[in-house]
Design a protein around this motif. Structure first.
Motif, mmCIF file in Angstrom:
data_model
loop_
_atom_site.group_PDB
_atom_site.id
_atom_site.type_symbol
_atom_site.label_atom_id
_atom_site.label_comp_id
_atom_site.label_asym_id
_atom_site.label_seq_id
_atom_site.Cartn_x
_atom_site.Cartn_y
_atom_site.Cartn_z
ATOM 1 N N UNK A 14 -2.085 -9.285 13.291
ATOM 2 C CA UNK A 14 -1.251 -8.700 12.931
ATOM 3 C C UNK A 14 -1.016 -7.091 12.009
ATOM 4 N N UNK A 15 -1.081 -5.997 12.881
ATOM 5 C CA UNK A 15 -1.451 -4.298 12.865
ATOM 6 C C UNK A 15 -0.921 -4.056 11.753
ATOM 7 N N UNK A 16 -0.978 -2.609 10.446
ATOM 8 C CA UNK A 16 -0.027 -1.987 9.880
ATOM 9 C C UNK A 16 0.669 -1.537 10.487
ATOM 10 N N UNK A 17 0.195 -1.035 12.022
ATOM 11 C CA UNK A 17 1.210 0.237 12.967
ATOM 12 C C UNK A 17 2.629 -0.473 13.400
ATOM 13 N N UNK A 18 2.222 -2.292 12.678
ATOM 14 C CA UNK A 18 3.486 -2.890 13.320
ATOM 15 C C UNK A 18 4.803 -3.054 12.767
ATOM 16 N N UNK A 19 4.558 -2.907 11.755
ATOM 17 C CA UNK A 19 5.255 -3.424 10.127
ATOM 18 C C UNK A 19 5.571 -2.503 9.068
ATOM 19 N N UNK A 20 5.292 -0.837 8.654
ATOM 20 C CA UNK A 20 5.252 0.652 8.094
ATOM 21 C C UNK A 20 6.205 0.554 8.101
ATOM 22 N N UNK A 21 6.853 1.371 6.924
ATOM 23 C CA UNK A 21 8.587 2.454 7.125
ATOM 24 C C UNK A 21 8.062 3.660 7.717
ATOM 25 N N UNK A 22 8.563 4.896 8.437
ATOM 26 C CA UNK A 22 8.065 6.357 8.983
ATOM 27 C C UNK A 22 8.911 6.923 8.072
ATOM 28 N N UNK A 23 9.777 6.252 7.093
ATOM 29 C CA UNK A 23 10.840 7.038 6.777
ATOM 30 C C UNK A 23 10.204 7.571 5.402
#
Length: 283
Positions: free
Chosen positions: A1-10
């Motif tokens: 479970x990588x952070x890159x799959x779950x963060x908000x880019x807005x």
């Protein structure tokens, strides 16, 4: 479970070189309905301003101070997490620091988003109750459903599904294709049921569907729909998929939901004994 799959880019950024006044920043908060601004220098995070910060600054009559003056007067430790780090690491950092979010950065340390604690917690819950490969519910969640509905007045149809000769796919095409077969079956099951019903990956190539508040006739129609959808698969690599299906009803066949699920499983194996590729139900 990588952070890159779950963060908000807005996310909302302010470049420190603009050096807005606090009252100007407050106007931006109001106009855009924001919770926070991340202050960057050369795209790298150096500060964060929240609604709580603004309230404090106005209370202290610092509204005419510039951004650089506030950063100098009230320094903060900026917590970041790399997009390639594990979500568990991010959760530990947030819990240890008592914060609700982290700034997500790329390999160059540049801001690309935010990771919120509430989103991580929801993912942990989902991860604990879902089968990672198929996205179906897992047996841990099934235990919860059994406890919730057993010995109640609910009417539940149990549909047990098993892929016929699954070993053939693994032995002939390899485990990667075997996984594709399982995912394909799971997808067709999800397409065949309502949102109020539950689909589970019960074991390696076994699946269970619980249909709520329907008579046996309808449950059998749903079982046939699942059967037909899976039978319609014709992959260019592995070809067709055969399944056997067993059906049982709660509380008609047994007043214990767990026993009904076992009975559906027994009916499934009865279907296999009769030559596979069949649907069997309790009389």
């Amino acid at each position: 479970m990588k952070v890159g799959n779950y963060f908000i880019d807005d996310v909302h950024l302010i470049d420190v070189k603009n050096n807005f006044s606090i009252i100007e920043i407050a106007s931006m908060f109001l106009e855009q309905g924001l919770d926070s601004f991340i202050v960057v220098e050369n795209k790298k995070p150096i500060y964060i301003i929240t609604q709580t910060d603004l309230i404090y600054l106005f209370f202290k009559n610092y509204q005419n101070k510039t951004l650089k003056e506030i950063i100098e007067k009230f320094p903060k430790k900026i917590l970041t997490i790399n997009k390639n780090d594990d979500v568990y690491k991010a959760y530990k950092i947030m819990r240890g620091a008592g914060v609700e979010h982290l700034i997500v950065v790329n390999e160059n340390g540049e801001v690309i988003g935010e990771l919120h604690n509430k989103d991580i917690v929801m993912k942990f819950v989902e991860y604990a109750l879902k089968d990672e490969m198929t996205g179906l519910n897992n047996k841990r969640f099934l235990e919860t459903i059994i406890k919730r509905y057993n010995k109640t007045d609910a009417k539940i149809g149990a549909i047990f599904i098993d892929i016929d000769d699954f070993k053939y796919f693994n032995d002939t095409f390899g485990h990667e294709i075997g996984d594709k077969v399982i995912k394909s079956v799971a997808k067709k099951i999800k397409e065949s049921i309502r949102e109020i019903d539950f689909a589970f990956r019960y074991g390696g190539d076994e699946f269970l569907v619980l249909i709520f508040n329907q008579e046996k006739e309808i449950v059998l129609k749903i079982a046939n729909r699942i059967f037909d959808k899976i039978s319609s698969i014709d992959d260019e690599i592995f070809g067709k998929i055969g399944i056997s299906v067993g059906v049982a009803m709660y509380p008609d066949d047994n007043k214990d939901l767990e026993e009904v699920i076992k009975l559906a499983d027994e009916n499934l194996y009865l279907a296999k004994e009769k030559g596979k590729g069949k649907i069997e139900s309790s009389s």
